[in-house]
Design a protein around this motif. Sequence first.
Motif, PDB file in Angstrom:
ATOM      1  N   ASP A  46      -0.658 -62.343  -3.612  1.00  0.00           N
ATOM      2  CA  ASP A  46      -1.378 -63.385  -4.202  1.00  0.00           C
ATOM      3  C   ASP A  46      -1.599 -63.447  -5.617  1.00  0.00           C
ATOM      4  N   ARG A  47      -1.235 -62.241  -5.983  1.00  0.00           N
ATOM      5  CA  ARG A  47      -1.760 -62.205  -7.677  1.00  0.00           C
ATOM      6  C   ARG A  47      -0.308 -62.074  -8.411  1.00  0.00           C
ATOM      7  N   LEU A  48       0.977 -62.242  -7.736  1.00  0.00           N
ATOM      8  CA  LEU A  48       2.088 -61.999  -8.274  1.00  0.00           C
ATOM      9  C   LEU A  48       2.421 -62.837  -9.833  1.00  0.00           C
ATOM     10  N   TRP A  49       2.068 -64.015  -9.899  1.00  0.00           N
ATOM     11  CA  TRP A  49       2.359 -64.605 -10.913  1.00  0.00           C
ATOM     12  C   TRP A  49       1.241 -64.137 -12.094  1.00  0.00           C
ATOM     13  N   GLU A  50       0.003 -63.984 -11.979  1.00  0.00           N
ATOM     14  CA  GLU A  50      -0.845 -63.633 -13.083  1.00  0.00           C
ATOM     15  C   GLU A  50      -0.826 -62.155 -13.359  1.00  0.00           C
ATOM     16  N   ARG A  51      -0.705 -61.460 -12.354  1.00  0.00           N
ATOM     17  CA  ARG A  51      -0.859 -59.973 -12.760  1.00  0.00           C
ATOM     18  C   ARG A  51       0.462 -59.272 -12.985  1.00  0.00           C
ATOM     19  N   HIS A  52       1.605 -59.853 -12.464  1.00  0.00           N
ATOM     20  CA  HIS A  52       2.940 -59.205 -12.720  1.00  0.00           C
ATOM     21  C   HIS A  52       3.746 -60.078 -13.623  1.00  0.00           C
ATOM     22  N   LEU A  53       4.314 -61.300 -12.902  1.00  0.00           N
ATOM     23  CA  LEU A  53       5.332 -62.037 -13.367  1.00  0.00           C
ATOM     24  C   LEU A  53       4.966 -62.545 -14.633  1.00  0.00           C
ATOM     25  N   LEU A  54       3.835 -63.147 -15.225  1.00  0.00           N
ATOM     26  CA  LEU A  54       3.424 -63.722 -16.523  1.00  0.00           C
ATOM     27  C   LEU A  54       3.181 -62.507 -17.246  1.00  0.00           C
ATOM     28  N   ASN A  55       2.278 -61.528 -16.770  1.00  0.00           N
ATOM     29  CA  ASN A  55       2.242 -60.589 -17.574  1.00  0.00           C
ATOM     30  C   ASN A  55       3.238 -59.886 -18.114  1.00  0.00           C
ATOM     31  N   CYS A  56       4.470 -59.889 -17.267  1.00  0.00           N
ATOM     32  CA  CYS A  56       5.565 -59.216 -17.802  1.00  0.00           C
ATOM     33  C   CYS A  56       6.458 -60.346 -18.929  1.00  0.00           C
ATOM     34  N   ALA A  57       6.329 -61.479 -18.301  1.00  0.00           N
ATOM     35  CA  ALA A  57       6.968 -62.451 -19.235  1.00  0.00           C
ATOM     36  C   ALA A  57       6.628 -62.609 -20.678  1.00  0.00           C
ATOM     37  N   LEU A  58       5.077 -62.334 -20.905  1.00  0.00           N
ATOM     38  CA  LEU A  58       4.401 -62.291 -22.088  1.00  0.00           C
ATOM     39  C   LEU A  58       5.042 -61.204 -23.086  1.00  0.00           C
ATOM     40  N   MET A  59       5.594 -60.315 -22.494  1.00  0.00           N
ATOM     41  CA  MET A  59       6.305 -59.007 -23.367  1.00  0.00           C
ATOM     42  C   MET A  59       7.552 -59.650 -24.055  1.00  0.00           C
ATOM     43  N   ALA A  60       8.065 -60.576 -23.579  1.00  0.00           N
ATOM     44  CA  ALA A  60       9.065 -61.029 -24.314  1.00  0.00           C
ATOM     45  C   ALA A  60       8.981 -61.572 -25.703  1.00  0.00           C
ATOM     46  N   ASP A  61       7.555 -62.032 -25.992  1.00  0.00           N
ATOM     47  CA  ASP A  61       7.119 -62.295 -27.210  1.00  0.00           C
ATOM     48  C   ASP A  61       7.255 -60.993 -28.317  1.00  0.00           C
ATOM     49  N   ALA A  62       7.119 -59.744 -27.617  1.00  0.00           N
ATOM     50  CA  ALA A  62       7.362 -58.519 -28.697  1.00  0.00           C
ATOM     51  C   ALA A  62       8.847 -58.231 -29.042  1.00  0.00           C
ATOM     52  N   ILE A  63       9.752 -58.748 -28.426  1.00  0.00           N
ATOM     53  CA  ILE A  63      11.138 -58.408 -28.438  1.00  0.00           C
ATOM     54  C   ILE A  63      11.554 -59.246 -29.821  1.00  0.00           C
ATOM     55  N   PRO A  64      12.114 -58.510 -30.609  1.00  0.00           N
ATOM     56  CA  PRO A  64      12.782 -59.138 -31.849  1.00  0.00           C
ATOM     57  C   PRO A  64      13.899 -60.072 -31.515  1.00  0.00           C
ATOM     58  N   SER A  65      13.853 -61.384 -32.162  1.00  0.00           N
ATOM     59  CA  SER A  65      14.679 -62.506 -31.862  1.00  0.00           C
ATOM     60  C   SER A  65      16.135 -62.108 -31.816  1.00  0.00           C
ATOM     61  N   ASP A  66      16.470 -61.159 -32.785  1.00  0.00           N
ATOM     62  CA  ASP A  66      18.018 -60.656 -33.226  1.00  0.00           C
ATOM     63  C   ASP A  66      18.391 -59.509 -32.105  1.00  0.00           C
ATOM     64  N   ALA A  67      17.302 -59.171 -31.289  1.00  0.00           N
ATOM     65  CA  ALA A  67      17.755 -58.038 -30.411  1.00  0.00           C
ATOM     66  C   ALA A  67      18.886 -58.362 -29.409  1.00  0.00           C
ATOM     67  N   ARG A  68      19.652 -57.279 -29.118  1.00  0.00           N
ATOM     68  CA  ARG A  68      20.818 -57.852 -28.256  1.00  0.00           C
ATOM     69  C   ARG A  68      21.036 -56.775 -26.903  1.00  0.00           C
ATOM     70  N   THR A  69      20.353 -55.666 -27.027  1.00  0.00           N
ATOM     71  CA  THR A  69      20.540 -54.820 -25.848  1.00  0.00           C
ATOM     72  C   THR A  69      19.091 -54.187 -25.678  1.00  0.00           C
ATOM     73  N   LEU A  70      18.773 -54.169 -24.298  1.00  0.00           N
ATOM     74  CA  LEU A  70      17.469 -53.724 -23.927  1.00  0.00           C
ATOM     75  C   LEU A  70      17.683 -52.805 -22.571  1.00  0.00           C
ATOM     76  N   ALA A  71      16.878 -51.554 -22.535  1.00  0.00           N
ATOM     77  CA  ALA A  71      16.823 -51.031 -21.311  1.00  0.00           C
ATOM     78  C   ALA A  71      15.378 -50.871 -20.926  1.00  0.00           C
ATOM     79  N   ASP A  72      15.249 -50.999 -19.622  1.00  0.00           N
ATOM     80  CA  ASP A  72      13.793 -51.236 -18.875  1.00  0.00           C
ATOM     81  C   ASP A  72      13.846 -49.669 -18.116  1.00  0.00           C
ATOM     82  N   VAL A  73      12.865 -48.581 -18.565  1.00  0.00           N
ATOM     83  CA  VAL A  73      12.913 -47.470 -17.867  1.00  0.00           C
ATOM     84  C   VAL A  73      11.713 -47.391 -16.717  1.00  0.00           C
ATOM     85  N   GLY A  74      12.394 -46.956 -15.538  1.00  0.00           N
ATOM     86  CA  GLY A  74      11.408 -46.717 -14.560  1.00  0.00           C
ATOM     87  C   GLY A  74      11.164 -48.518 -13.949  1.00  0.00           C
TER      88      GLY A  74
END
Length: 221
Positions: A46-74
Motif C-alpha cells: 500500500d506504500r509502494l508509490w510514496e515509500r518506494h517508487l517516488l522516493n527512488c524517482a526523486l533521486m533522478a534529480d541528483a544525477i548529472p544531466s550529462d551522465a551516460r552510465t549508471l550502476a545500481d549496487v544491490g
Amino acid sequence: MLPLPDPLRPAAERVLGDRLEFAERFVDLLAEQGPERGLIGPREVDRLWERHLLNCALMADAIPSDARTLADVGSGAGLPGVVLAIARPDLSVTLIETMQRRTTWLEEVDAELGLGLEVVRARAEDLHGQRTFEVVTARAVAALDKLARWTLPLVEDGGVLLAMKGSSAADEIVKAEKVLTKLGGVDPTIAQYGTGEVEVPTTVVQVRRRAKASRKGDARG
C-alpha cells in the motif's frame, strides 16, 4: 492495479514525465509479485508509490544531466535502479545484485518493460578493476563506510556515488571520512529532493571520486 495517489501525481509527473506509464506498470508488477517472491514485505504494497517508487524517482534529480552510465549496487527489487532507468532513458543502466532469485526478477522486469537494462549477478567487489561508471547508486545496502569500500572503486574518476540515506546521513559521513579519503572520495554532501512535493523528501549522500584517484585503493589495512 495500484493507482498513483492524487497528492503524489504532480511530483511523479514532474520527475517521470511521459515515462509515468512505465512506472505504473512497474508498481503493478511489484504489488502483484513482490511479496510472494520475497522482494518486499506485504505491508509495503500500500506504500509502494510514496515509500518506494517516488522516493527512488526523486533521486533522478541528483544525477548529472550529462551522465551516460549508471550502476545500481544491490538492486534487489529494482529500487532505485529500475526506477532511475525509467526516469532517465538516456542512461545505460547496470543492475548489480548477488541473489539469483532477484536477478531473475530484474531480468523479467526488463523483458516486460523493455528498458534495455544490463543485469549482472555479482558482488560489487567482483567488478573492481573491471568496470567503472559515471554514477553509482545504492539504497539501503550498508552504512556509508562499508558501502564506500564496495562502490567507490566502481565510480570512474570525476564520477559520483549517490547513496540514499535517512536521518543518520551526517553521522555516517563522519564515520566514513577516512575510508572515503583513502578511496579518492571527496566533497561528501547531503541533499534532499522532493521538499514541498512529498511528505518525506529523499535524502541522498553524494560523494565525488577525485580525478586521478588510485584504482588500487581498497581501504584495507
